[in-house]
Design a protein around this motif. Structure first.
Motif, PDB file in Angstrom:
ATOM      1  N   VAL A 198     100.206  50.901  82.207  1.00 40.30           N
ATOM      2  CA  VAL A 198     100.523  52.085  81.400  1.00 40.30           C
ATOM      3  C   VAL A 198     101.317  53.070  82.260  1.00 40.30           C
ATOM      4  CG1 VAL A 198      99.591  54.008  80.074  1.00 40.30           C
ATOM      5  CG2 VAL A 198      98.442  51.803  80.031  1.00 40.30           C
ATOM      6  N   LYS A 199     102.397  53.585  81.701  1.00 49.11           N
ATOM      7  CA  LYS A 199     103.211  54.595  82.363  1.00 49.11           C
ATOM      8  C   LYS A 199     103.296  55.815  81.457  1.00 49.11           C
ATOM      9  CE  LYS A 199     104.891  52.309  85.936  1.00 49.11           C
ATOM     10  NZ  LYS A 199     105.088  52.759  87.270  1.00 49.11           N
ATOM     11  N   LYS A 200     102.835  56.955  81.938  1.00 49.27           N
ATOM     12  CA  LYS A 200     102.929  58.219  81.205  1.00 49.27           C
ATOM     13  C   LYS A 200     104.317  58.795  81.414  1.00 49.27           C
ATOM     14  CE  LYS A 200     101.469  62.042  79.225  1.00 49.27           C
ATOM     15  NZ  LYS A 200     102.081  62.200  77.937  1.00 49.27           N
ATOM     16  N   LEU A 201     104.959  59.247  80.349  1.00 48.57           N
ATOM     17  CA  LEU A 201     106.279  59.855  80.423  1.00 48.57           C
ATOM     18  C   LEU A 201     106.200  61.290  79.921  1.00 48.57           C
ATOM     19  CD1 LEU A 201     108.318  56.879  78.985  1.00 48.57           C
ATOM     20  CD2 LEU A 201     108.026  57.486  81.372  1.00 48.57           C
ATOM     21  N   TYR A 202     107.112  62.117  80.390  1.00 50.91           N
ATOM     22  CA  TYR A 202     107.133  63.527  80.024  1.00 50.91           C
ATOM     23  C   TYR A 202     108.486  63.877  79.419  1.00 50.91           C
ATOM     24  CZ  TYR A 202     102.946  63.665  82.824  1.00 50.91           C
ATOM     25  OH  TYR A 202     101.695  63.427  83.305  1.00 50.91           O
ATOM     26  N   PRO A 203     108.571  64.906  78.579  1.00 51.31           N
ATOM     27  CA  PRO A 203     109.837  65.219  77.909  1.00 51.31           C
ATOM     28  C   PRO A 203     110.961  65.592  78.872  1.00 51.31           C
ATOM     29  CG  PRO A 203     108.174  66.877  77.368  1.00 51.31           C
ATOM     30  CD  PRO A 203     107.495  65.801  78.148  1.00 51.31           C
ATOM     31  N   GLU A 204     110.636  66.074  80.055  1.00 50.63           N
ATOM     32  CA  GLU A 204     111.662  66.448  81.020  1.00 50.63           C
ATOM     33  C   GLU A 204     112.312  65.227  81.659  1.00 50.63           C
ATOM     34  OE1 GLU A 204     108.447  67.568  81.357  1.00 50.63           O
ATOM     35  OE2 GLU A 204     108.730  69.521  80.412  1.00 50.63           O
TER      36      GLU A 204
END
Length: 55
Positions: free
Chosen positions: A20-26
């Motif tokens: 699992v890789k968490k991504l952020y809007p930036e």
């Protein structure tokens, strides 16, 4: 994509492994995953929901 509309996470599932890789809007939609011969790639859009593709 807007700050309210982005891919929140990527997940790659095989028979006994979950990555699992968490991504952020930036961040852009670029990430590194280790090589697996087959599995299922899942991603979650904050506006449209969960998607998957068999690899």
């Amino acid at each position: 994509m807007r700050r309210e509309h982005y891919i929140s996470f990527l997940a790659f599932l095989t028979g006994d492994t979950v990555m699992v890789k968490k991504l952020y809007p930036e961040w852009g939609l670029e990430t590194w995953l280790p090589f697996f011969a087959h599995g299922r790639l899942l991603w979650c859009c904050t506006e449209h929901g969960l998607f998957y593709q068999d690899i």
